[in-house]
Design an enzyme around this catalytic site. Structure first.
Site, PDB file in Angstrom:
ATOM      1  N   HIS A  59     -73.063 -20.929  35.559  1.00 58.01           N
ATOM      2  CA  HIS A  59     -72.889 -19.488  35.699  1.00 58.01           C
ATOM      3  C   HIS A  59     -71.859 -18.945  34.723  1.00 58.01           C
ATOM      4  CE1 HIS A  59     -72.900 -15.608  37.764  1.00 58.01           C
ATOM      5  NE2 HIS A  59     -71.577 -15.634  37.682  1.00 58.01           N
ATOM      6  N   HIS A 110     -76.220 -11.712  41.548  1.00 60.86           N
ATOM      7  CA  HIS A 110     -75.491 -12.285  42.684  1.00 60.86           C
ATOM      8  C   HIS A 110     -76.528 -12.841  43.645  1.00 60.86           C
ATOM      9  CE1 HIS A 110     -71.359 -12.118  44.729  1.00 60.86           C
ATOM     10  NE2 HIS A 110     -71.174 -12.578  43.514  1.00 60.86           N
ATOM     11  N   ASP A 291     -61.107  -8.442  34.470  1.00 58.40           N
ATOM     12  CA  ASP A 291     -61.324  -8.467  35.914  1.00 58.40           C
ATOM     13  C   ASP A 291     -61.378  -9.910  36.392  1.00 58.40           C
ATOM     14  OD1 ASP A 291     -64.041  -8.795  34.710  1.00 58.40           O
ATOM     15  OD2 ASP A 291     -64.637  -8.876  36.808  1.00 58.40           O
TER      16      ASP A 291
END
Length: 765
Positions: A59, A110, A291
């Site tokens: 990922h 997701h 982030d």
């Protein structure tokens, strides 16, 4: 990972080279673990092993896709590149839209967390993509949600769909972000692996762009936002990096000892964080920012340091925690939500902290940029991480996975849908039209979209059920943007190269039918296991198809996401390369609606060519459970001409309404445009037309437009001058409350509405 009392320091790791470590349990292969030891020249500490394991996961590292994704760069021309202020490799792509404005947008996945815990998986998917947009210096202004589920009537779909929809709506609504687009698709292949893709769009002034880099020795590293907890340890970085052995494993954790908890979101905390970040940007208090999403602090610290001009020193015991007894590996791997990491000049730290205090946002200096080369992380005065940051963030393994066209591909292509039994009488055609309008893949999405706020903040001018969403960006000039996401995975299964281009073409067309000019592309490439050579062939072909298509259309791919291991056991999902297209419009008041209406009497014109194309069609799936043949032809030069005609027609006031033709063909477009506009229509097909082909074929490059009679000649002349087929197929009839297709059927709008709107409420309540 369990809590431990002893800190595994760098010194201890160097002096105990032969102690076994559980690298396989963390997802690292033997050769990957050996490479880590070679990089460090010693056994990694527990904290270092945790960092490498999450950052080298599929990922986070794109280790199976990097070799193919570079083709996007190879096919991007200088002219295309000039449109981008930031592109592939950044948190999100950014494009200049004129008048000093820029737009940033991105798609992410997701999927696996949303199967394990539907509400929080979907909610934190929205939260994560919003923070990617925040990290570019932008205000998030809208979201969209391409979703895919197993059969609509399946028990597990009833488990996951309501929770996922509630999660998307709950988080986005609390943030005050309008949901202006997306998809809901049902197919058996997603039964054990639903797809939850999330898109966010943000706006900023071009000079306010921020990037993720830690530059300037002595600059401070500030962690701000929520506290770090045990929720989401390894989170999406682990879940999205291997195949579930079975649906039960995904749900219960059976046989998956390292199954992490799904992240838990707090949209109100993120709402405050957004406003806090925007004030920090306005006051010029940020040098670089990142982030905290997948891989948490491991990602934020290593990527900031890797993109900077020095090293970084972090004191991990300064990280605010919400769980006692967390060890360094857990703190570094936690994917707790609503967190950001900023690089701040020492002289501006006090001002930074004051802004955070005003917004009641927890902020802590956890380290500083150094003039060294390594990322050094300490815990209670012990050095637990000492690594070259690029080896963690950007120099992970790159696999040349075997690529092989499956032998069954020829069998599928030879299974011609044109041999299937067709309706031929008016009654059969009428029944087919109603059955398709009521089918889960074609029916109204109102049950889903009514749970989302489309118009919060007051800048939405088009939203569902319009083909594309549209927002006003500049209130003074009326400048705006339009977005659409699309993919027909059945087409991609038949031909991955063409299927990806058809996804691009439809998203491009759905932006154009609003009157906006397509400008840039993002993507979310959802595929099965990269360890399957057939899946890698699908992926390779889809990437090349999308890249070649963007080059032909002249619009850049600004970034995206790859989601592999979308399989349950040996059963992979249909290859699903979701494409998002961003368009620009100089004045949103000239937008084109999807529904016919007004005073009626407008001429209905079908733009494009209708061919006998049923490969991968919704009719073949619904009526015959058939997937075979070849997908519709794609002509991107024609798509570009069609978009130019639609934009010109919008600019000159020649188009009253426009609706893209896609799944379900002309019949479905007629049903939707009539019901959306609450206006009847009289339809006359060409004399030599086969009604079944004209109503249900899914030929690409077609749009149904409603043109005022006063503009009909001017519009048709424009089409003729461009060589664009333009066929008169009827008129809008405001005085009628039926869809009257000559020699086929006259169906009251009330009956159509009952069929179109009743399906999802009956299934999901």
């Amino acid at each position: 990972m369990s809590n431990v009392d002893k800190v595994d320091s760098v010194e201890h790791a160097a002096s105990t080279p032969d102690i076994d470590q559980p690298h396989r349990e963390l997802g690292l292969k033997d050769d990957e673990y050996a490479r880590i030891r070679e990089i460090l020249g010693r056994r990694p500490t527990e904290a270092e092993l945790a960092m490498y394991s999450v950052m080298w996961s599929e990922h986070c590292s794109y280790k199976s896709s990097k070799a193919h994704l570079k083709y996007f760069g190879e096919t991007t021309s200088d002219e295309m590149r000039a449109k981008m202020l930031a592109g592939i490799g950044e948190n999100a792509g950014v494009v200049d839209i004129g008048d000093g404005w820029a737009v940033t947008f991105k798609l992410e996945s997701h999927n696996h967390p949303s199967y394990v815990e539907p509400y929080q998986g979907a909610a934190t998917g929205v939260g994560g993509i919003v923070r990617d947009i925040m990290a570019m210096g932008a205000r998030p202004v809208a979201v969209a949600d391409p979703l895919r589920f197993g059969p609509a009537e399946a028990p597990d779909t009833a488990r996951v769909l309501p929770g996922i929809v509630a999660g998307v709506g709950g988080y986005g609504n609390c943030l005050g972000l309008p949901n202006i687009g997306g998809e809901v698709v049902f197919d058996e292949s997603y039964a054990g692996n639903p797809l939850v893709n999330a898109m966010c769009v943000g706006v900023l002034k071009s000079e306010d762009l921020h990037l993720a880099h830690a530059s300037g020795a002595g600059n401070k590293i500030v962690l701000f936002g929520a506290r770090t907890g045990l929720d989401g340890i390894g989170g999406v970085s682990v879940l999205a990096s291997e195949t579930f052995d079975s649906a039960e494993d995904a749900d219960s954790g059976a046989g998956r000892k390292k199954l992490p908890s799904v992240q838990v979101g707090d949209p109100f905390a993120e709402k405050v964080l957004i406003e806090c970040c925007l004030e920090l940007y306005r006051d010029g208090l940020v040098v670089g920012i990142q982030d905290l999403g997948g891989a948490g602090l491991s990602c934020a610290t290593s990527e900031l340091a890797s993109a900077g001009d020095g090293g970084m020193r972090v004191d991990l015991d300064r990280v605010p925690l919400r769980a006692e007894g967390m060890n360094p590996a857990e703190i570094l791997s936690s994917e707790s939500q609503e967190r950001m990491c900023a690089v701040v000049e020492p002289s501006r730290v006090d001002a930074f902290m004051e802004v955070c205090r005003r917004w009641d946002v927890t902020a802590t200096v956890i380290g500083e940029v150094t003039d060294g080369e390594n990322l050094e992380i300490r815990w209670n005065d012990e050095l637990v991480v000492d690594v070259p940051p690029r080896t963690v963030a950007h120099e992970g393994p790159v696999y040349q996975r075997p690529v092989e066209r499956p032998a069954e591909q020829d069998l599928i292509s030879a299974d011609n849908p044109n041999t299937l039994t067709r309706p031929d009488s008016p009654d059969e055609l009428r029944d087919t039209l109603l059955r398709m309008a009521a089918s889960p893949n074609l029916c109204s999405r109102e049950w889903v979209t009514s749970q989302y706020d489309h118009y919060v903040r007051g800048n939405t001018v088009l939203a569902q059920p319009a083909d594309g969403g549209m927002l006003r960006v500049d209130e003074e000039t009326g400048r705006g943007i339009a977005v659409s996401t699309d993919c027909n995975a059945r087409y991609t299964r038949l031909d991955p190269y063409t299927g990806a281009q058809l996804a691009l073409a439809e998203a491009y067309r759905n932006v154009a039918v609003t009157g906006a000019s397509p400008a840039a592309v993002t993507n979310c490439l959802n595929f099965g296991s990269p360890e399957d050579p057939g899946v890698m062939w699908q992926f390779q072909q889809a990437v090349r198809g999308l890249a070649d298509g963007c080059r032909e259309l002249g619009i850049p791919v600004t970034g995206g996401n790859v989601s592999f291991y979308n399989s349950t056991g040996a059963k992979a999902i249909l290859p699903t390369p979701v494409v998002g297209v961003l368009g620009t419009i100089d004045d949103v008041t000239r937008r084109i609606p999807s529904g016919i209406g007004g005073e009626g009497g407008e001429t209905l014109l079908l733009l494009g060519e209708t061919r006998e194309e049923f490969g991968g069609s919704e009719w073949a799936r619904l009526v015959h459970d058939h997937l075979g043949g070849t997908p519709p032809q794609v002509d991107l030069a024609r798509e570009k001409e069609l978009a130019e005609v639609l934009v010109a027609g919008s600019r000159d006031g020649m188009i009253a309404a426009a609706h893209d033709l896609a799944e379900g063909g002309l019949a479905q477009a007629l049903v939707e445009t009539a019901l959306i506009g609450e206006c009847g229509a009289r339809v006359v097909l060409p004399e030599d037309a086969d009604p079944f082909v004209w109503l249900f074929a899914e030929s690409a490059g077609r749009v149904l437009v409603s043109v005022p009679r006063s503009e009909e000649l001017r519009f048709t002349d424009m089409c003729s001058a461009r060589g664009l087929p333009c066929t008169k197929v009827g008129v809008a009839d405001a005085g009628s409350q039926s869809l009257d297709i000559q020699d086929v059927a006259e169906i009251p709008l009330t009956e159509l509405r009952e069929a179109w709107e009743g399906t999802l409420p009956a299934l999901f309540g």
